[in-house]
Design an enzyme around this catalytic site. Structure first.
Site, mmCIF file in Angstrom:
data_model
loop_
_atom_site.group_PDB
_atom_site.id
_atom_site.type_symbol
_atom_site.label_atom_id
_atom_site.label_comp_id
_atom_site.label_asym_id
_atom_site.label_seq_id
_atom_site.Cartn_x
_atom_site.Cartn_y
_atom_site.Cartn_z
ATOM 1 N N GLU A 1 0.880 -1.164 0.000
ATOM 2 C CA GLU A 1 0.000 0.000 0.000
ATOM 3 C C GLU A 1 0.916 1.211 0.000
ATOM 4 O OE1 GLU A 1 -2.279 2.584 3.173
ATOM 5 O OE2 GLU A 1 -2.750 0.456 3.366
ATOM 6 N N CYS B 1 -3.671 7.070 5.449
ATOM 7 C CA CYS B 1 -3.572 6.758 4.024
ATOM 8 C C CYS B 1 -4.874 7.056 3.293
ATOM 9 C CB CYS B 1 -3.173 5.300 3.826
ATOM 10 S SG CYS B 1 -4.178 4.144 4.782
#
Length: 526
Positions: A265, A302
């Site tokens: 990620e 995020c």
């Protein structure tokens, strides 16, 4: 708990290297004791070899045994949570309530993966029964299921010292799948990492597992992580971090003599699309929600919404003024590390040179708000790059086609959010269709921060949000990243895995001749 500052190489503690790092309190710059010794390359190799040795036995453990292991880890973390939260607070300056919630999330997801391992249907057992009377050729008996992939390397995230760290989702899902784990601790919270690592190590010992089922390596610089990714015993990698770091490790994983899956990620701006009726009916409510999402945790998520698209009319001006008012009243905050803070300042200062800053303080780590229009946004690709921290850009557009064009040109993202009414959704069906190809999760009338750990959650997305948009790092689907399909043809029942036997002794869901069924002696609540 007294910290030793040593890596966990299976059941032993390593301190071969003279290179050391210290935890640092980002609120005051205080260097925290003790010194943590970077793993030597010999220790990296030993951890990899131990993990390979452990795989031969751990991969054959039952779902019940893995569930017991995961629940014991959770219990051990629960028993040290006061020390754990105190150390994490000192190393990250994250508030105690936030760390209490994150500790609970970490414990809960360990229990969730324990349930999945115990229930067992995650292996996707498929059975196509033989038909010896079929002509012109008999049909063989064919059965397949997911089996553990091998030892997994896990890289801890900076912004979640618990839930995306030593006992976070990558570790929990890999252990649930039957894969030993070698973790690389994040330099920003080494003491937090040691406390959790001790909880896992103790759980492995009390569960009578091979010592190589878990190791933790400290790292000064990039050499330890790079060496681990290239170690022949490692069969997959889980990573949460920057795009630059992710791409470098992804290249290493793919260029090995035996390339391995690399699940990273890396970056996302998580666009928010506010449709006409929504801004007309709920502009102040949406403005308040946006402000809360942008500034949550000093923007260090995020899923932070970095781009907001809204049509240009009289309602937009009211909306913009409200967001500006809220952002301007937000106090400065402490970021996780000095490096993250400096990168944020560089990012917002660069934006201020290109587009209109509605609120921006060049001297502090404060929330920042910028504005531009669709035409200028489309002409400057740098405006769509992630700035990790509490900032966002409002982008105004004139018509539907402009916003569809923006959506078509976007990079892959973790999330996209739509605020609208049912009438808006009917009008903007094309936008939804485009976003389905661009993101992992689409939110309606909410905000992207806050990722629920559930069976259905998808925390992933097309590149470059992640290295592989077919998977998720949050939720129980994550377990399948660390498994591969194995097929058994015409095997005697005695030698089949229990999940593939006709009697189905584990009571898992089986897909038999095209139909789902759950026959067997007992079932476990999923």
């Amino acid at each position: 708990m007294k910290l030793t500052g040593k890596s966990f190489i299976g059941s032993t503690r390593g301190a071969d290297s003279e290179k050391v790092l210290y935890g640092v309190n980002p609120a005051n710059g205080e260097e925290l004791q003790p010194a943590f010794h970077s793993a030597s390359l010999n220790e990296v190799d030993k951890a990899g070899r131990l993990a390979e040795e452990a795989f031969s036995s751990y991969s054959k453990t039952s779902g019940f045994e893995r569930a017991n292991f995961l629940r014991t880890i959770a219990e051990n973390i629960e028993n040290v949570k006061d020390d754990l939260i105190a150390r994490a607070n000192a190393e990250t300056a994250l508030p105690i309530p936030r760390l209490q919630n994150e500790t609970g999330r970490t414990i809960n997801q360990l229990h969730l993966f324990a349930n999945v391992a115990e229930e067992g249907s995650w292996v996707e057992a498929r059975i196509d029964c033989a038909d010896l009377e079929r002509t012109p050729l008999p049909k063989p008996d064919v059965r397949s299921m997911l089996r553990p992939l091998g030892p997994v390397a896990v890289f801890c995230a900076s912004n979640f010292p618990l839930a995306f760290s030593v006992a976070g989702g990558d570790t929990a899902s890999a252990l649930a799948a039957g894969c030993p784990v070698v973790v690389v601790a994040h330099y920003a919270h080494p003491g937090t990492a040691e406390i959790v690592a001790q909880a896992i190590s103790d759980a492995a010992k009390s569960s009578d597992l091979h010592e190589g089922v878990f190791s933790l390596l400290y790292a000064v610089g990039n050499e330890v992580g790079q060496t681990l990714v290239q170690h022949p015993s490692i069969k997959a990698v889980g990573f949460t971090g920057s795009r630059k770091g992710g791409l470098e490790l992804m290249k290493l994983a793919g260029s090995r003599p035996e390339p391995i899956p690399f699940y990273a990620e890396m970056s996302s701006v998580n666009p928010v699309f506010i449709l006409p009726n929504a801004v007309r009916e709920r502009r102040e409510q949406i403005a308040s929600g946006l402000h809360a999402s942008v500034t949550l945790g000093v923007g260090q998520f995020c899923t932070n919404p970095g781009l907001v698209f809204v049509n240009e009319d009289e309602n937009t001006e009211v909306f913009t003024n409200k967001v500006k008012e809220l952002i301007s009243a937000t106090p400065s905050g402490t970021m996780l590390t000095e490096g993250i803070g400096e990168n944020y300042k560089r990012g917002v200062n660069s934006l201020a040179e290109k587009i209109t800053p509605l609120h921006h303080d060049f001297s502090q780590t404060t929330s920042a708000l910028f504005q531009t229009n669709a035409k200028d946004f489309l002409e400057d690709k740098s405006l769509s790059e992630e700035v990790f921290g509490p900032s966002t850009i409002l982008v105004t557009h004139q018509n539907k086609e402009e916003i569809l064009n923006i959506a078509r040109t976007m990079e892959g993202q973790l999330t996209a959010t739509i605020h609208g009414t049912e009438e808006d959704l009917h009008e903007y069906q094309d936008l939804i269709s485009i976003l389905e190809t661009k993101v992992g999760r689409i939110i309606f009338n909410g905000f992207p921060t806050g990722v629920e750990v559930t069976h259905a959650m998808v925390h992933g997305g097309p590149f470059p949000a992640t290295s592989d948009g077919r998977s998720t790092s949050v939720g129980t689907r994550a377990i399948t990243r660390f498994a591969r399909l194995v097929c058994y043809q015409d095997f005697p029942q005695e030698f089949l895995p229990d999940e593939l036997k006709d009697e189905n002794p584990l009571g898992v869901m089986q897909y038999v001749d095209g139909l789902f069924t759950r026959k067997g002696r007992y079932t476990v609540k999923f």
